[in-house]
Each structure stands twice: as C-alpha cells, then as structure tokens.
Design a protein around this motif. Sequence first.
Motif, PDB file in Angstrom:
ATOM      1  N   CYS A   1      56.356 -39.359 -35.785  1.00  0.00           N
ATOM      2  CA  CYS A   1      56.142 -38.043 -35.182  1.00  0.00           C
ATOM      3  C   CYS A   1      54.700 -37.983 -34.704  1.00  0.00           C
ATOM      4  N   VAL A   2      54.508 -37.576 -33.449  1.00  0.00           N
ATOM      5  CA  VAL A   2      53.184 -37.450 -32.844  1.00  0.00           C
ATOM      6  C   VAL A   2      52.997 -35.993 -32.449  1.00  0.00           C
ATOM      7  N   ILE A   3      51.856 -35.413 -32.840  1.00  0.00           N
ATOM      8  CA  ILE A   3      51.591 -34.009 -32.536  1.00  0.00           C
ATOM      9  C   ILE A   3      50.280 -33.856 -31.785  1.00  0.00           C
ATOM     10  N   GLY A   4      50.321 -33.038 -30.743  1.00  0.00           N
ATOM     11  CA  GLY A   4      49.127 -32.693 -29.976  1.00  0.00           C
ATOM     12  C   GLY A   4      49.223 -31.248 -29.538  1.00  0.00           C
ATOM     13  N   ASP A   5      48.082 -30.652 -29.234  1.00  0.00           N
ATOM     14  CA  ASP A   5      48.071 -29.270 -28.759  1.00  0.00           C
ATOM     15  C   ASP A   5      48.319 -29.242 -27.256  1.00  0.00           C
ATOM     16  N   GLY A   6      48.464 -28.039 -26.713  1.00  0.00           N
ATOM     17  CA  GLY A   6      48.690 -27.873 -25.287  1.00  0.00           C
ATOM     18  C   GLY A   6      50.169 -27.721 -24.983  1.00  0.00           C
ATOM     19  N   GLU A   7      50.456 -27.439 -23.730  1.00  0.00           N
ATOM     20  CA  GLU A   7      51.835 -27.190 -23.330  1.00  0.00           C
ATOM     21  C   GLU A   7      52.602 -28.455 -22.970  1.00  0.00           C
ATOM     22  N   ALA A   8      51.909 -29.492 -22.544  1.00  0.00           N
ATOM     23  CA  ALA A   8      52.580 -30.733 -22.149  1.00  0.00           C
ATOM     24  C   ALA A   8      52.982 -31.529 -23.387  1.00  0.00           C
ATOM     25  N   LEU A   9      54.001 -32.363 -23.220  1.00  0.00           N
ATOM     26  CA  LEU A   9      54.386 -33.271 -24.302  1.00  0.00           C
ATOM     27  C   LEU A   9      53.265 -34.279 -24.530  1.00  0.00           C
ATOM     28  N   CYS A  10      52.930 -34.509 -25.773  1.00  0.00           N
ATOM     29  CA  CYS A  10      51.900 -35.483 -26.147  1.00  0.00           C
ATOM     30  C   CYS A  10      52.617 -36.747 -26.622  1.00  0.00           C
ATOM     31  N   THR A  11      53.176 -37.485 -25.661  1.00  0.00           N
ATOM     32  CA  THR A  11      53.887 -38.719 -25.993  1.00  0.00           C
ATOM     33  C   THR A  11      52.875 -39.836 -26.240  1.00  0.00           C
ATOM     34  N   PRO A  12      53.270 -40.872 -26.969  1.00  0.00           N
ATOM     35  CA  PRO A  12      52.365 -41.995 -27.181  1.00  0.00           C
ATOM     36  C   PRO A  12      51.953 -42.633 -25.856  1.00  0.00           C
ATOM     37  N   CYS A  13      50.692 -43.063 -25.784  1.00  0.00           N
ATOM     38  CA  CYS A  13      50.222 -43.757 -24.583  1.00  0.00           C
ATOM     39  C   CYS A  13      50.929 -45.114 -24.482  1.00  0.00           C
ATOM     40  N   GLY A  14      50.751 -45.792 -23.391  1.00  0.00           N
ATOM     41  CA  GLY A  14      51.408 -47.078 -23.192  1.00  0.00           C
ATOM     42  C   GLY A  14      51.048 -48.097 -24.257  1.00  0.00           C
ATOM     43  N   GLY A  15      49.766 -48.165 -24.609  1.00  0.00           N
ATOM     44  CA  GLY A  15      49.341 -49.103 -25.641  1.00  0.00           C
ATOM     45  C   GLY A  15      49.987 -48.806 -26.982  1.00  0.00           C
TER      46      GLY A  15
END
Length: 137
Positions: free
Chosen positions: A79-93
């Motif tokens: 599970c990855v959590i970030g603030d803001g309205e956009a999805l905070c998906t894992p970066c490519g790396g």
Amino acid sequence: MSRNADPLEILFAAAKAAQANAHAPYSNFRVGAALRTPEGALFCGGNVENAAYPEGWCAETSAIAAMAAAGARKIAEICVIGDGEALCTPCGGCRQRIREFADDRTIVHVAGPEGVRATFRLSALLPESFGPGHLRP
C-alpha cells in the motif's frame, strides 16, 4: 486497531504511519508505504529526501529495504499513500523494485489520506515486466 481489523485497514494504517515519519524537507510531499509478505509480516517505509538530489529514497524502496534486511524475500501486497488529489502510484523504478520481490499478480493499493483509492495488480502497472525468472533457465 482492533484484533479483528481488516488486513487492508492494517496495511493502510501502517503506510499512513510511515508517511507521517517521511523525511521530505525539500518537496514537502510525504509518501508512505507498507508491504505484507505471504507470511503476514509487515514492513514500512517513508520517502527520504536528500540535499544531494537524486540520492533520496522512495517510500517503497525504504519498505523493501526493511523487508530484505529482515530476511524476507516476497511481497504479497503493498500500500502506497500520498497526499493530493492525484493517485500516488509507485514510480517506474519502484515498480521494478517491487517486481524483484513479487510477481504479476501482486496487489498494489494506492491511497490518499482518506483511504485506499485504487487497487491494481502489478501487471497493470508494469506490463510485460522483466523479473528474476528471466535470468534463470
């Protein structure tokens, strides 16, 4: 959290706690990650920024490092959590780092402060991925 708490609620709460401890003095964008092994062990991490950019670590990388340091080698879900309205998906790396310890069926939950916003299989985030199995006959 009660003993009968939903496993996803526990994973989300762990990611949120890790987010609170993230070191993000430059971007002020705190990210947390929590992963569960098939045996049920939880490992967490927050993003760790560094003045010598790009030497920081993503939250997923921190959680994976904690898992590996403990001797575990398999991710069942993360599970990855970030603030803001956009999805905070894992970066490519981080998608590739997750793949190192997972397979196409591994579940990736993406959350905001209010809870899980979306759930993906790793194959949707990293299609036709390259993993350790490609290196072995």
